[in-house]
Design an enzyme around this catalytic site. Structure first.
Site, PDB file in Angstrom:
ATOM      1  N   ARG A 161       0.652  -1.062  -0.203  1.00  0.00           N
ATOM      2  CA  ARG A 161      -0.058   0.194  -0.133  1.00  0.00           C
ATOM      3  C   ARG A 161       1.001   1.224  -0.120  1.00  0.00           C
ATOM      4  O   ARG A 161       2.124   1.539   0.481  1.00  0.00           O
ATOM      5  CB  ARG A 161      -0.883  -0.110   1.132  1.00  0.00           C
ATOM      6  N   LYS A 185      -1.454  -2.582   8.002  1.00  0.00           N
ATOM      7  CA  LYS A 185      -3.018  -2.352   8.921  1.00  0.00           C
ATOM      8  C   LYS A 185      -3.040  -3.176  10.459  1.00  0.00           C
ATOM      9  O   LYS A 185      -2.565  -4.359  10.525  1.00  0.00           O
ATOM     10  CB  LYS A 185      -4.126  -3.120   8.344  1.00  0.00           C
ATOM     11  N   HIS A 256      -2.660   2.446  -5.713  1.00  0.00           N
ATOM     12  CA  HIS A 256      -3.777   0.736  -5.390  1.00  0.00           C
ATOM     13  C   HIS A 256      -3.939  -0.299  -7.062  1.00  0.00           C
ATOM     14  O   HIS A 256      -3.957  -0.604  -6.452  1.00  0.00           O
ATOM     15  CB  HIS A 256      -4.578   1.908  -4.997  1.00  0.00           C
ATOM     16  N   ARG A 259      -0.973  -2.105  -6.884  1.00  0.00           N
ATOM     17  CA  ARG A 259      -1.282  -3.052  -6.254  1.00  0.00           C
ATOM     18  C   ARG A 259      -1.943  -4.153  -6.681  1.00  0.00           C
ATOM     19  O   ARG A 259      -1.668  -5.398  -6.900  1.00  0.00           O
ATOM     20  CB  ARG A 259      -1.668  -2.614  -4.842  1.00  0.00           C
ATOM     21  N   HIS A 282      -3.359  -9.124   3.790  1.00  0.00           N
ATOM     22  CA  HIS A 282      -4.532  -9.185   3.607  1.00  0.00           C
ATOM     23  C   HIS A 282      -5.209 -10.204   5.168  1.00  0.00           C
ATOM     24  O   HIS A 282      -4.409 -11.297   4.844  1.00  0.00           O
ATOM     25  CB  HIS A 282      -5.392 -10.067   2.634  1.00  0.00           C
ATOM     26  N   TYR A 291      -8.691 -11.222  -6.637  1.00  0.00           N
ATOM     27  CA  TYR A 291      -8.512 -11.400  -8.553  1.00  0.00           C
ATOM     28  C   TYR A 291      -8.282 -12.440  -8.803  1.00  0.00           C
ATOM     29  O   TYR A 291      -7.995 -12.703  -9.827  1.00  0.00           O
ATOM     30  CB  TYR A 291      -6.305 -11.428  -7.849  1.00  0.00           C
TER      31      TYR A 291
END
Length: 310
Positions: A161, A185, A256, A259, A282, A291
């Site tokens: 990110r 995150k 993004h 990404r 993730h 994806y």
């Protein structure tokens, strides 16, 4: 004695920050959703005097549904409705656990499912063209262009990110192993590999570019702006948009989008889904599975165009 509604919200903010490790962006989103909901349930308007505050114990499921319905009628996207519904469920579940309310009015709150869609991704040739443009621009040895090349190579090589990239320090790069240490995150750490082109661009930036931009305010930041401070995510977004204008027929993407492109190209190249999940950071495999849908759609489109009996 029970806390006032605002004091309860303040306690929730402290919980998100200290115990859940949420990012400042996520915390702002939660609190913004709560403010909007309470303004709705209180009946706040520009024309009327400020009404009395509705106590938390008086909030009902019907209030939440009416609020989401008003947002939907106003044109709010499914993703927005899903996010705000999740904010309410998170807040009220916490409030019950902490004893601020006796029952959770959001237990049966259902928001529309989000459309699992992605913005356009770069074709592999377009990604190569983007990085070729950056390499040619860096041929003059300008430190900013050396930095830009390293930024683009690392974004595409790792799929990190933009905030993770700009948060990198110099010692987060393990040159011998060819990996970077990323804080994602929830302050979760992961190690992400990168390839030879990114390694070459990083080495050139660190040897010939960064020393010419570094100042007393640079600290340990890996990527620096013209004045020596840590590179800002907005500058990276501008860079990606600007550089893609030099790639004929390429879609206009931001960081993004790179990404998404990296993830899609990894899966198209045969990478394992769980490996891609780990690389992207993730929390759930279901997030990564989108994806595979994109790859299958592209494969189906190519088949329909190429096969004589499609």
């Amino acid at each position: 004695m029970s806390l006032s509604r605002q004091a309860t919200v303040d306690a929730f903010e402290r919980h998100l920050r200290a115990e859940r490790g949420r990012s400042p962006h996520t915390i702002r989103a939660y609190l913004g959703d709560l403010r909007e909901f309470f303004a709705h349930v209180d009946g706040v308007s520009d024309e009327e005097p400020t009404p009395p505050e509705t106590p938390l114990i008086d909030v009902r499921l019907a209030d939440l549904r009416e609020w989401l319905g008003s947002l939907a009628s106003g044109g709010a996207a499914r993703a927005t409705l899903a996010r705000r519904s999740a904010s309410m469920r998170t807040f009220f579940a916490w409030a019950v656990r902490e004893g601020h309310v006796d029952t959770d009015p959001s237990l049966r709150l259902v928001a529309p499912k989000r459309h699992r869609t992605l913005p356009p991704v770069l074709a592999k040739d377009d990604a190569a063209g983007l990085l070729d443009v950056a390499a040619v621009a860096a041929d003059d040895g300008d430190p900013v262009r050396l930095r830009d090349r390293a930024v683009l190579e690392l974004l595409y090589a790792t799929g990190v990110r933009v905030g993770e990239l700009t948060g990198l320090d110099v010692d987060d790069v393990d040159h011998e192993a060819g990996v970077i240490r990323v804080i994602g995150k929830g302050d979760k750490e992961r190690r992400v590999p990168y390839g030879r082109p990114a390694a070459a661009a990083l080495t050139e930036w660190l040897q010939r570019g960064r020393p010419r931009l570094v100042t007393d305010r640079s600290g340990a930041g890996l990527f620096l702006g013209r004045r020596g401070g840590r590179l800002d995510p907005r500058q990276v977004r501008t860079l990606v948009h600007d550089m893609l204008t030099h790639v004929p027929d390429a879609p206009d993407l931001g960081p993004h989008g790179l990404r998404h492109s990296a993830a899609t190209h990894l899966l198209e190249g045969g990478a394992d889904l769980r490996m891609v999940q780990e690389l992207l950071g993730h929390a759930s495999l279901s997030t990564t599975q989108i994806y595979t849908h994109v790859s299958i759609e592209r494969l189906s489109a190519s088949y329909a165009q190429a096969h004589p009996r499609a």
